[in-house]
Enzyme design. Structure first.
Site, PDB file in Angstrom:
ATOM      1  N   ARG A   1       3.792  19.558   7.540  1.00 50.29           N
ATOM      2  CA  ARG A   1       4.768  18.531   7.893  1.00 50.29           C
ATOM      3  C   ARG A   1       5.991  19.053   8.647  1.00 50.29           C
ATOM      4  O   ARG A   1       6.452  18.406   9.586  1.00 50.29           O
ATOM      5  CB  ARG A   1       5.186  17.720   6.650  1.00 50.29           C
ATOM      6  CG  ARG A   1       4.000  16.993   5.997  1.00 50.29           C
ATOM      7  CD  ARG A   1       4.418  15.996   4.937  1.00 50.29           C
ATOM      8  NE  ARG A   1       5.099  14.858   5.524  1.00 50.29           N
ATOM      9  CZ  ARG A   1       6.400  14.677   5.533  1.00 50.29           C
ATOM     10  NH1 ARG A   1       7.194  15.547   4.921  1.00 50.29           N
ATOM     11  NH2 ARG A   1       6.933  13.635   6.113  1.00 50.29           N
TER      12      ARG A   1
ATOM     13  N   CYS B   1       0.405  33.208  12.109  1.00 47.98           N
ATOM     14  CA  CYS B   1       0.794  33.840  13.373  1.00 47.98           C
ATOM     15  C   CYS B   1       1.319  32.798  14.341  1.00 47.98           C
ATOM     16  O   CYS B   1       0.697  32.522  15.368  1.00 47.98           O
ATOM     17  CB  CYS B   1      -0.390  34.576  13.952  1.00 47.98           C
ATOM     18  SG  CYS B   1      -0.837  35.939  12.895  1.00 47.98           S
ATOM     19  N   GLU B   2       2.432  32.216  13.986  1.00 47.72           N
ATOM     20  CA  GLU B   2       2.996  31.163  14.811  1.00 47.72           C
ATOM     21  C   GLU B   2       4.466  31.031  14.442  1.00 47.72           C
ATOM     22  O   GLU B   2       4.785  30.908  13.259  1.00 47.72           O
ATOM     23  CB  GLU B   2       2.253  29.859  14.504  1.00 47.72           C
ATOM     24  CG  GLU B   2       2.532  28.803  15.482  1.00 47.72           C
ATOM     25  CD  GLU B   2       1.334  27.859  15.667  1.00 47.72           C
ATOM     26  OE1 GLU B   2       1.577  26.771  16.139  1.00 47.72           O
ATOM     27  OE2 GLU B   2       0.191  28.229  15.344  1.00 47.72           O
TER      28      GLU B   2
ATOM     29  N   GLU C   1       0.811  -1.227   0.000  1.00 50.89           N
ATOM     30  CA  GLU C   1       0.000   0.000   0.000  1.00 50.89           C
ATOM     31  C   GLU C   1       0.839   1.270   0.000  1.00 50.89           C
ATOM     32  O   GLU C   1       0.831   2.022   0.966  1.00 50.89           O
ATOM     33  CB  GLU C   1      -0.862   0.039   1.267  1.00 50.89           C
ATOM     34  CG  GLU C   1      -1.893  -1.026   1.359  1.00 50.89           C
ATOM     35  CD  GLU C   1      -2.539  -1.067   2.727  1.00 50.89           C
ATOM     36  OE1 GLU C   1      -3.549  -1.761   2.852  1.00 50.89           O
ATOM     37  OE2 GLU C   1      -2.028  -0.432   3.670  1.00 50.89           O
TER      38      GLU C   1
HETATM   39  N1  LLP Z   1      -1.087   1.754   4.705  1.00 57.30           N
HETATM   40  C1  LLP Z   1      -1.445   2.139   5.931  1.00 57.30           C
HETATM   41  C2  LLP Z   1      -2.253   1.246   6.752  1.00 57.30           C
HETATM   42  C3  LLP Z   1      -1.063   3.380   6.421  1.00 57.30           C
HETATM   43  O1  LLP Z   1      -1.419   3.741   7.643  1.00 57.30           O
HETATM   44  C4  LLP Z   1      -0.279   4.239   5.604  1.00 57.30           C
HETATM   45  C5  LLP Z   1       0.135   5.551   6.082  1.00 57.30           C
HETATM   46  C6  LLP Z   1       0.055   3.805   4.324  1.00 57.30           C
HETATM   47  C7  LLP Z   1      -0.356   2.553   3.904  1.00 57.30           C
HETATM   48  C8  LLP Z   1       0.837   4.657   3.364  1.00 57.30           C
HETATM   49  O2  LLP Z   1       2.095   4.985   3.841  1.00 57.30           O
HETATM   50  P1  LLP Z   1       3.144   5.710   2.856  1.00 57.30           P
HETATM   51  O3  LLP Z   1       3.486   4.732   1.757  1.00 57.30           O
HETATM   52  O4  LLP Z   1       2.499   6.907   2.310  1.00 57.30           O
HETATM   53  O5  LLP Z   1       4.291   6.009   3.724  1.00 57.30           O
HETATM   54  N2  LLP Z   1       1.335  12.190   7.568  1.00 57.30           N
HETATM   55  C9  LLP Z   1       2.594  11.475   7.698  1.00 57.30           C
HETATM   56  C10 LLP Z   1       2.500  10.083   7.175  1.00 57.30           C
HETATM   57  C11 LLP Z   1       1.381   9.306   7.818  1.00 57.30           C
HETATM   58  C12 LLP Z   1       1.274   7.933   7.255  1.00 57.30           C
HETATM   59  C13 LLP Z   1       0.054   7.276   7.733  1.00 57.30           C
HETATM   60  N3  LLP Z   1      -0.182   5.993   7.209  1.00 57.30           N
HETATM   61  C14 LLP Z   1       3.654  12.250   6.954  1.00 57.30           C
HETATM   62  O6  LLP Z   1       3.331  13.254   6.362  1.00 57.30           O
HETATM   63  O7  LLP Z   1       4.812  11.886   6.970  1.00 57.30           O
END
Ligand code: LLP
Length: 474
Positions: free
Chosen positions: A355, A386-387, A312
């Protein structure tokens, strides 16, 4: 050149502060004869003039290509150990109907984790059978909708959800395919991984409980158990953590086979990308090969066939294809540690990229509207909120003559920027523009001031019907 107050150790002074580091900027990024940044044949300055700033820009061909590359990489790596692979695009990274169609056309399925993400995928016309539905706290209404529209798989995240999903399937008169999310005890972040017996987190169930929970799932005739699911983290740079996790999972997978079918194993996402020239993620083909080797070896040692594999990826597909364009508003030298740090403030900030504030994430910035010979100077790109933690790029070198009116591009903003965007300080969320073959089109409209005011219940709605209609609308 300014001294380097608090410059991070990983950041080298560039020979040319106009250069676009390969792997950080979209593959199609280049400078035209006037030194202006061009993406997929489209001039960034023209985009800014036409659509305004801040602006998210995504290279459509690159998203499609990366989706295809993941499919090929994992498909061929696992074919070598006799298994097929399904790739789910993790829509949380960035989901719009266009992006959903791009990845589906490249052969990917889509993972959604809320009713809202499900609604986008359905609105895109994606076959529900190609959707996987996640989440540690899906509402009963979300589960019912997912089951009734015929979502391909639902990932069960807790004991409580077994009955919730089974009951919803019973009410809909369907048999629902499910996965069980487990914690392998492996948690990976970028360069290294941590392996523990139990993880202290909200997602999934302990691996030790899997046999018992799978037996409960198998007892419900409305559920069809596909296999376990595990996601060990995000922005991971090599195969080590995935391989460790996979071999732990295969040991339990082998046990589960003694009582029934387990056709699949989902190893989650998390494949890292480069945000700065210092980031060196392992090529996806090598990660896929490392994972396939680990899975193949573990299956061989337990004497079981290699199951169908699912993965995924989110960030990997969309992250490097996106940039954000801002206009520089103010440039302010600030004395720090006996040196000078130049604060370059832009017209967006933590509302379009949370991020850096949330995770201390690093990014790379370049002037997009021109090149210049001015010596590189250390800058911090700040937003307009404002931070004081409203930072877009904590540290990078820009040409020392950076000035108000310059167009600034920040690289690798295609994932988890639009998704995490907010209206903090009543800034409208920017539009997303797709560029391809020299043409640009809006794929998500930006929010206007009217949009911002439209939900304020203190403002009378412009309707001749007056208060009654107003009450009804609220
Ligand atoms: N599968 C599941 C169950 C997940 O929880 C996630 C991401 C993915 C796949 C996809 O992960 P990726 O391949 O995109 O790393 N907001 C954070 C990242 C949060 C990821 C949450 N879950 C950031 O900006 O670094």
């Amino acid at each position: 050149m300014a001294t380097r107050p608090s410059a991070p150790a990983w950041l080298d002074v560039p020979v040319d502060a106009n250069a676009l580091a390969a792997g950080v900027w979209p593959d199609s990024a280049a400078r035209d004869d006037d030194g202006r940044l061009v993406i997929a044949g489209v001039d960034a300055a023209e985009l800014a003039a036409r659509f305004g700033t801040p602006l998210y820009v995504t290279d459509e061909a690159q998203v499609r290509a990366r989706a295809g590359r993941v499919l090929d990489a994992f498909g061929s790596a696992f074919a070598a150990v006799g298994a097929s692979v399904a790739v789910y695009y993790a829509g949380k990274a960035f989901l719009s109907t266009e992006v959903a169609r791009w990845v589906a056309e490249a052969g990917l399925n889509i993972d959604v984790c809320t009713g809202g993400e499900l609604a986008v995928a359905l609105a895109a016309g994606i076959d529900p059978a190609r959707l996987g539905f996640h989440g540690n706290n899906k509402s009963i209404a979300e589960i019912e909708r997912a089951v009734s529209v015929g979502v391909g798989t639902i990932v069960i995240d807790s004991r409580i959800e077994i009955d919730r999903v089974a009951d919803a399937a019973a009410r809909a008169g369907r048999v629902q395919a499910v996965r069980l999310r487990v914690n392998s005890g492996v948690h990976a972040h970028t360069h290294d991984f941590l392996a523990t017996a139990h993880e202290d987190q909200k997602f999934g169930v302990p691996l030790d409980d899997a046999a018992d929970l799978v037996a409960t799932i198998r007892d419900r005739a409305e559920l069809r158990f596909l296999g376990m699911h595990c996601h060990i983290g995000s922005q991971i740079f090599d195969a080590g953590g995935f391989a460790e996790s996979a071999s732990r999972l295969i040991a339990v997978h082998a046990e589960l086979l003694t009582d029934g079918d387990v056709p699949e194993l989902n190893l989650g996402g998390g494949f890292g990308i480069a945000y700065t020239a210092a980031d060196e993620p392992t090529p996806i083909e090598q990660i896929a090969a490392g994972m396939a080797e680990a899975v193949g070896a573990a299956c061989a040692s337990h004497g079981i066939p290699v199951p169908r594999i699912a993965i995924e990826p989110g960030r990997y597909i969309v992250g490097p294809a996106g940039i954000t364009l801002y206009e520089v508003g103010t440039v302010k030298p600030v004395e720090v540690d006996g040196g000078v740090r130049t604060y370059v403030s832009v017209d967006g900030g933590m509302s379009d990229n949370a991020r850096p504030a949330l995770y201390g994430a690093d990014y790379t910035a370049r002037i997009a509207s021109r090149v210049t010979d001015a010596a590189p100077t250390l800058v911090r790109v700040a937003g307009k909120h404002c931070e004081s933690g409203d930072i877009v790029v904590d540290a990078d070198y820009l040409p020392g003559d950076v000035r108000p009116g310059d167009l600034l591009a920040v690289a690798a903003t295609g994932a988890y920027c639009w998704s995490l965007a907010s209206n903090y300080n009543h800034l409208g969320r920017p539009a997303v523009v797709a560029v391809r073959d020299g043409a640009a089109r809006i794929i998500v409209r930006g929010e206007t001031e009217a949009d911002l005011l439209s939900r304020d219940a203190g403002i009378p709605l412009p309707t001749p019907a007056g208060t009654d209609a107003l009450e009804g609308a609220r």
